[in-house]
Design an enzyme around this catalytic site. Structure first.
Site, PDB file in Angstrom:
ATOM      1  N   ASP A 140      -8.655 -28.309  -4.984  1.00  0.00           N
ATOM      2  CA  ASP A 140      -7.251 -27.678  -4.578  1.00  0.00           C
ATOM      3  C   ASP A 140      -7.209 -29.283  -3.424  1.00  0.00           C
ATOM      4  O   ASP A 140      -7.450 -29.878  -2.815  1.00  0.00           O
ATOM      5  CB  ASP A 140      -6.551 -26.890  -4.121  1.00  0.00           C
ATOM      6  CG  ASP A 140      -5.702 -26.625  -4.445  1.00  0.00           C
ATOM      7  OD1 ASP A 140      -4.986 -25.936  -5.364  1.00  0.00           O
ATOM      8  OD2 ASP A 140      -4.747 -27.640  -3.943  1.00  0.00           O
ATOM      9  N   ASN A 150      -9.017 -34.352  -5.474  1.00  0.00           N
ATOM     10  CA  ASN A 150      -7.836 -34.693  -7.006  1.00  0.00           C
ATOM     11  C   ASN A 150      -8.899 -33.971  -7.878  1.00  0.00           C
ATOM     12  O   ASN A 150      -9.809 -34.840  -8.027  1.00  0.00           O
ATOM     13  CB  ASN A 150      -7.734 -35.892  -7.304  1.00  0.00           C
ATOM     14  CG  ASN A 150      -6.814 -36.418  -8.087  1.00  0.00           C
ATOM     15  OD1 ASN A 150      -6.842 -35.559  -8.901  1.00  0.00           O
ATOM     16  ND2 ASN A 150      -5.650 -36.876  -7.796  1.00  0.00           N
ATOM     17  N   PHE A 177      -8.457 -26.542  -9.435  1.00  0.00           N
ATOM     18  CA  PHE A 177      -6.850 -26.066  -9.165  1.00  0.00           C
ATOM     19  C   PHE A 177      -6.734 -24.367  -8.397  1.00  0.00           C
ATOM     20  O   PHE A 177      -5.838 -24.108  -8.514  1.00  0.00           O
ATOM     21  CB  PHE A 177      -6.021 -26.243 -10.074  1.00  0.00           C
ATOM     22  CG  PHE A 177      -6.141 -27.340 -11.444  1.00  0.00           C
ATOM     23  CD1 PHE A 177      -5.656 -28.567 -10.811  1.00  0.00           C
ATOM     24  CD2 PHE A 177      -6.695 -27.634 -11.941  1.00  0.00           C
ATOM     25  CE1 PHE A 177      -5.296 -29.471 -11.473  1.00  0.00           C
ATOM     26  CE2 PHE A 177      -6.752 -28.351 -12.843  1.00  0.00           C
ATOM     27  CZ  PHE A 177      -6.466 -30.128 -12.439  1.00  0.00           C
ATOM     28  N   CYS A 236       0.321 -23.784 -18.561  1.00  0.00           N
ATOM     29  CA  CYS A 236       1.469 -22.794 -17.821  1.00  0.00           C
ATOM     30  C   CYS A 236       2.184 -23.629 -18.635  1.00  0.00           C
ATOM     31  O   CYS A 236       3.413 -23.377 -18.024  1.00  0.00           O
ATOM     32  CB  CYS A 236       1.863 -22.338 -16.792  1.00  0.00           C
ATOM     33  SG  CYS A 236       1.677 -23.941 -15.512  1.00  0.00           S
ATOM     34  N   ASP A 245      -7.496 -24.437 -14.048  1.00  0.00           N
ATOM     35  CA  ASP A 245      -5.787 -23.802 -14.078  1.00  0.00           C
ATOM     36  C   ASP A 245      -4.935 -24.397 -13.276  1.00  0.00           C
ATOM     37  O   ASP A 245      -3.899 -24.296 -12.243  1.00  0.00           O
ATOM     38  CB  ASP A 245      -6.031 -22.474 -13.234  1.00  0.00           C
ATOM     39  CG  ASP A 245      -4.906 -21.735 -13.279  1.00  0.00           C
ATOM     40  OD1 ASP A 245      -3.854 -21.704 -13.720  1.00  0.00           O
ATOM     41  OD2 ASP A 245      -4.053 -20.766 -12.434  1.00  0.00           O
TER      42      ASP A 245
HETATM   43  N1  SAH Z   1      -5.212 -21.496  -9.954  1.00  0.00           N
HETATM   44  C1  SAH Z   1      -4.602 -20.959  -8.875  1.00  0.00           C
HETATM   45  C2  SAH Z   1      -2.976 -21.860  -9.427  1.00  0.00           C
HETATM   46  C3  SAH Z   1      -3.469 -23.119  -9.638  1.00  0.00           C
HETATM   47  S1  SAH Z   1      -1.264 -23.946  -9.595  1.00  0.00           S
HETATM   48  C4  SAH Z   1      -4.415 -19.426  -8.899  1.00  0.00           C
HETATM   49  O1  SAH Z   1      -4.680 -18.375  -9.227  1.00  0.00           O
HETATM   50  O2  SAH Z   1      -3.562 -18.750  -7.631  1.00  0.00           O
HETATM   51  C5  SAH Z   1      -1.771 -25.477  -9.549  1.00  0.00           C
HETATM   52  C6  SAH Z   1      -2.414 -25.360  -8.253  1.00  0.00           C
HETATM   53  O3  SAH Z   1      -3.127 -27.389  -8.325  1.00  0.00           O
HETATM   54  C7  SAH Z   1      -2.047 -26.080  -6.747  1.00  0.00           C
HETATM   55  O4  SAH Z   1      -2.246 -25.100  -6.037  1.00  0.00           O
HETATM   56  C8  SAH Z   1      -2.155 -27.460  -6.654  1.00  0.00           C
HETATM   57  O5  SAH Z   1      -2.109 -27.484  -4.874  1.00  0.00           O
HETATM   58  C9  SAH Z   1      -2.861 -27.819  -7.647  1.00  0.00           C
HETATM   59  N2  SAH Z   1      -3.302 -29.431  -7.436  1.00  0.00           N
HETATM   60  C10 SAH Z   1      -2.059 -29.774  -7.955  1.00  0.00           C
HETATM   61  N3  SAH Z   1      -2.455 -30.592  -9.313  1.00  0.00           N
HETATM   62  C11 SAH Z   1      -3.437 -31.693  -8.676  1.00  0.00           C
HETATM   63  C12 SAH Z   1      -4.956 -31.822  -8.285  1.00  0.00           C
HETATM   64  N4  SAH Z   1      -4.596 -33.172  -9.741  1.00  0.00           N
HETATM   65  N5  SAH Z   1      -5.626 -31.654  -7.776  1.00  0.00           N
HETATM   66  C13 SAH Z   1      -6.011 -30.494  -7.302  1.00  0.00           C
HETATM   67  N6  SAH Z   1      -5.722 -29.570  -7.056  1.00  0.00           N
HETATM   68  C14 SAH Z   1      -3.964 -30.308  -7.211  1.00  0.00           C
END
Ligand code: SAH
Length: 410
Positions: free
Chosen positions: A256, A284, A234, A350, A310
């Site tokens: 991501d 994903n 993520f 979060c 995250d």
């Molecule tokens: N670690 C990042 C914040 C993550 S926010 C930082 O510090 O900036 C959550 C992120 O997860 C987003 O960018 C979103 O696009 C991604 N996301 C949400 N669901 C997801 C999934 N199932 N697989 C991969 N990415 C995902």
């Protein structure tokens, strides 16, 4: 004796004793069910005084008959809510950031209830401010807020990103655009975090552009990265991954599901001269971890020394907490299978409705199923520009841990 609200000539709203205790302890919200009496014909947005049943003044703030939060207190005494008021509040909020994040040039200047300004968020990205207004009372006073921000911060531009769902509960439509100054490229503004450069999209990026609440944790987690193979799940703009690469990671893989985020994280890696050690993939995370944690794949591929999880919030409501906990357990189970013995899992939650204890229990359940023992080596919270006020539980939402996977003794 505290002065009676009636001295101030403001309309008086009286609330029940039980609710008055919570408000007196510092919580600025007065819910509809707390009201004992209110004058008829109150205009939405008008400043009212809130009293307890014995006529003690609890504070003043704007009334909104359309919202379940009928009054959001802005001050404990009767003061004028004008440009000078906002200027004083913003100055004291800024002092907190200068004290706890010295040297930072991008951070949250005002964090709503944490800073005595319920309904207002202001983020600073270098010399640009982005504001979010989530209450009718402050929406009506936007001009005064913009004027106060201009006086205190002297920004190049002030943008608005008031898009949150909470505006609907206040009877407000979304609002966005330039409020002051000028800005040529809000879609790709270069900013610095902990000395690293990131390109931020102030018009369409998550939150107001990026996750400022992780600023302190990026550096804290990067302490585990020296020489490590790092998996940043993520990853968004690459916050954890790039800090890990700078701290000496051997290799960083960022994941991501957003192709735009992945492309931006690769541009950020290149802008910091870290692209040689960073890769990013559109995936994903759930599917990716599932595929990689299959036994036959694990036999072929090297395990990771540092895994960062995250994810976005798994639940926005109390009722879906059990589903969220199942989700947390599953993702940790798979991540633990990919972690090298002695490796570190840095993991964040979060979801406001999942507290640190419940989060840790979900991780422990995963460790049990994965047959590993974890040693907790760090606890994390939101960065100090998102201050936690314990008498306002809603101000606390981000929690995280780092766990070491205990190596089997011989
Ligand atoms: N670690 C990042 C914040 C993550 S926010 C930082 O510090 O900036 C959550 C992120 O997860 C987003 O960018 C979103 O696009 C991604 N996301 C949400 N669901 C997801 C999934 N199932 N697989 C991969 N990415 C995902």
């Amino acid at each position: 004796m505290s002065p009676a609200a009636s001295d101030s000539m403001l309309p008086v709203v009286t609330i029940r004793a039980r609710d008055a205790r919570r408000v007196a302890a510092g919580h600025p919200w007065v819910f509809d069910g707390a009201l004992e009496s209110a004058p008829s014909g109150l205009v939405d947005g008008a400043i009212v005084a809130v009293e307890d049943p014995s006529h003690r003044l609890l504070g003043i703030g704007p009334y909104n008959g359309k919202s379940r939060i009928r009054v959001r207190l802005l001050a404990r005494q009767s003061v004028a809510i004008d440009v000078d008021f906002f200027e004083r509040r913003i100055r004291s909020a800024l002092a907190v950031r200068e004290r706890h994040l010295p040297g930072a040039s991008s951070y949250r200047v005002v964090n709503s209830e944490s800073d005595g300004l319920s309904g207002l968020v202001v983020d600073r990205y270098e010399d640009v401010l982005v504001l979010q207004i989530a209450s009718l009372g402050l929406e009506q006073r936007k001009a005064a807020i913009v004027e106060a921000l201009a006086r205190v911060c002297k920004p190049r531009a002030i943008l608005e990103r008031s898009e949150g769902a909470s505006r609907r509960f206040e009877g407000l439509e979304p609002a966005s655009g330039l409020l002051a100054g000028s800005l040529e490229s809000p879609r790709a503004l270069p900013i610095r975090l902990n000395g690293l450069q990131f390109e931020v999209d102030l018009e369409a990026g998550h939150k107001t552009g990026l996750y400022l609440d992780q600023q302190a944790n990026y550096e804290a987690v990067a302490r585990f990265a020296r020489g490590a193979r790092v998996l940043d799940c993520f990853s968004f703009l690459g916050g954890f991954g790039l800090h890990a690469a700078r701290a000496g990671a051997a290799h960083v893989r960022m994941l991501d599901q957003s192709a735009e985020a992945v492309a931006a994280s690769l541009r950020n890696a290149a802008a910091n001269g870290l692209d040689g050690r960073c890769e990013a993939e559109v995936a994903n995370v759930f599917d990716w971890l599932k595929a990689k944690s299959r036994a036959e794949v694990r036999e072929r591929e090297a395990p990771w020394d540092l895994i960062v999880l995250d994810p976005p919030s798994f639940t926005r409501s109390r009722s879906s907490v059990p589903d969220a906990l199942r989700g947390y357990k599953e993702i940790h189970l798979r991540a633990l299978r990919l972690l090298a013995p002695g490796g570190v899992l840095a993991t964040f939650c979060c979801s406001h409705h999942v507290d640190a204890q419940a989060f840790q229990s979900a991780i422990q359940a995963a460790a049990f199923d994965a047959r590993v023992v974890l040693r907790r080596v760090a606890c994390y919270s939101q960065s100090p520009d998102h201050p936690v006020v314990p008498s306002i539980p809603e101000t606390e939402y981000l929690k995280g841990f780092a766990f070491e996977k205990v190596e089997e003794g011989g």
